[in-house]
Scaffold this active site. Structure first.
Site, PDB file in Angstrom:
ATOM      1  N   CYS A 330      -7.291  10.574  -3.859  1.00 37.83           N
ATOM      2  CA  CYS A 330      -5.851  10.370  -3.727  1.00 37.83           C
ATOM      3  C   CYS A 330      -5.094  11.415  -4.557  1.00 37.83           C
ATOM      4  O   CYS A 330      -5.119  12.595  -4.227  1.00 37.83           O
ATOM      5  CB  CYS A 330      -5.491   8.941  -4.102  1.00 37.83           C
ATOM      6  N   HIS A 427      -9.659   5.045  -1.188  1.00 38.37           N
ATOM      7  CA  HIS A 427     -10.114   4.342  -2.390  1.00 38.37           C
ATOM      8  C   HIS A 427     -11.186   3.310  -2.016  1.00 38.37           C
ATOM      9  O   HIS A 427     -11.196   2.788  -0.902  1.00 38.37           O
ATOM     10  CB  HIS A 427      -8.958   3.595  -3.043  1.00 38.37           C
TER      11      HIS A 427
END
Length: 483
Positions: A330, A427
């Site tokens: 991310c 994630h």
């Protein structure tokens, strides 16, 4: 008829989140339908819910403990700090505004209706609602407009159990002092107390229990010994993540100033063959790391400046020259590229900054946040992974041609030509045991099941509370939810 009870703390970090998770699992094991609830949370460690929103990671763990899907109604107000004085405000799973602390204090009364709406909607789905407060009700300077502690207890007419942390010392003063400083209308909501995090012979505190009861009139729900396996559960707060040093494969993780969604580290820390070194500011990235993992960030551009200010950019380049591997997730993925553009000023003043330059990709920030629970395939091996996406911005460039995840036909991620440097937006990758073993290689534990380990710890926590906490009295003290 749905009953509810609220766990508040006589201070911050007394273990409320863990207690609610254990209570939820204990009553779920007794056959009740249980739901966790936290009116207001503050955390950059968020979870994506089945209804497409986001809540605090602690409530996601509590929902797992209750054996139900995480839902935005479990945490209707989530504050995600972006600076020292301001935070993004998430209401019922969606971004509502970004406010400075002083402005949020003025806005809180407007949010009570959303909090109560979520609470009553959730109450229709369960036999028992276990509510977690935030911080301490003794912070009477924050009482006006409160939606997190006694303000909520008063509005929803729910009873309160006050928890003290004996590990810090002064627990008698914590509890008695809280009663002394609160107005009588708030004290009347408190029906009992408990003591958490005791080390040693519990009977040594018998006189302490008597003293608290004599001063307050509250019954005790018990003295709960220190739960040794707490570290094996997903961490809620950045201060709870810690290094592990027993494994043979070493992962170094720079602790960014605005680190976010660091639950990626939980399965790595739990794997007995992996060491996770959390690198604090002022410390160099270790030269003996096998992998440097740059985690998510709530403010990528400021955290990139922070990364450089520590000299970690130099350490990272040296690591790569030595043949070390790098993974950015991310915000960490965005930092590894050549450029991050924020023309709308999402993270501050409009700007375009140079990235670390180890992946040939560029990121452009946008207002629209992607929130999704995601199943994917790790293309090099075909391993299945499941996780979540929660990010602003889009990333593209030549190294995207070497995407290493497939999400229903959509490619995700980027990699350098030699595969040494990788990044992605997904994630939760490492919760998949097969992927973790494939990614780490032969040094990963081949027989470690992360999900089963978390379930076993939750059951052990429930048994711990059944032994040391009077859960029968707690259920008796819980009151029917007012319509």
């Amino acid at each position: 008829m749905t009953k509810a009870i609220m766990i508040q703390g006589a201070g911050s970090n007394v273990g409320k989140s863990m207690l609610v998770a254990g209570i939820a699992r204990a009553f779920a094991n007794r056959g009740l339908s249980v739901a966790p609830f936290k009116p207001q949370n503050m955390s950059n460690n968020a979870a994506v819910t089945v209804d497409g929103g986001e809540i605090g990671r602690a409530q996601a763990l509590q929902s797992l403990a209750a054996r139900r899907d995480a839902h935005t109604d479990m945490n209707p107000v989530l504050l995600k700090p972006e600076t020292d004085t301001g935070a993004q405000v998430i209401v019922q799973g969606k971004r509502w505004d970004t406010l400075r602390a002083r402005d949020y204090a003025k806005a809180k009364p407007k949010l009570m209706s959303a909090v109560l709406e979520s609470f009553h909607r959730l109450a229709k789905t369960a036999d028992l609602i276990v509510i977690e407060g935030a911080g301490s009700p003794a912070e009477i300077n924050l009482r006006a407009g409160d939606i997190a502690n006694m303000g909520f207890a008063e509005a929803a007419q729910v009873p309160v159990v006050l928890t003290g942390d004996i590990d810090r010392g002064g627990v008698i003063a914590q509890l008695v002092g809280t009663q002394t400083i609160l107005p009588k209308t708030d004290v009347d909501h408190i029906k009992a107390f408990c003591i958490n995090k005791f080390r040693g012979d519990v009977s040594l505190f018998d006189d302490g229990l008597t003293a608290i009861t004599e001063h307050t009139g509250w019954p005790s729900l018990g003295v709960i010994p220190w739960f040794e396996d707490a570290w094996r559960l997903p961490a809620e707060d950045v201060m709870d993540i810690a290094s592990t040093h027993d494994g043979t494969f070493k992962i170094a993780v720079p602790r960014l100033a605005r680190i976010a969604n660091f639950d990626d580290l939980d399965p790595l820390s739990a794997d007995p063959n992996i060491s996770v070194d959390i690198v604090e500011r002022g410390r160099p990235l270790p030269a003996d790391a096998d992998l440097i993992l740059i985690p998510g960030s709530k403010a990528t551009i400021p955290d990139l400046a922070f990364f450089r200010a520590q000299g970690w950019d130099i350490d990272l380049t040296a690591h790569i020259r030595r043949g070390g591997r790098v993974l950015g997730i991310c915000g960490g993925y965005q930092m590894l590229g050549t450029e991050i553009a924020d023309p709308l000023g999402i993270e501050g003043a409009p700007s375009t900054v140079q990235g670390l330059g180890h992946l040939n990709v560029k990121t452009r920030m946008s207002e629209q946040k992607r929130l999704a629970l995601t199943a994917a395939t790790y293309t090099p091996t075909g391993d299945s992974v499941a996780g979540y996406e929660i990010h602003l911005g889009e990333t593209d460039g030549p190294d995207r041609a070497r995407a290493w995840l497939d999400i229903g036909g959509r490619s995700e991620g980027a990699a350098s030509a030699n595969g040494q440097i990788m990044g992605c937006y997904l994630h939760g990758l490492f919760t998949a045991d097969d992927f973790r073993a494939s990614f780490i290689g032969d040094l990963a534990s081949q027989d470690f099941n992360y999900a089963a380990d978390v379930e076993a710890v939750l059951d052990k926590l429930a048994s711990h509370l059944e032994t040391h906490m009077d859960l029968d009295l707690l259920f008796e003290l819980a009151e029917p939810v007012a319509p």
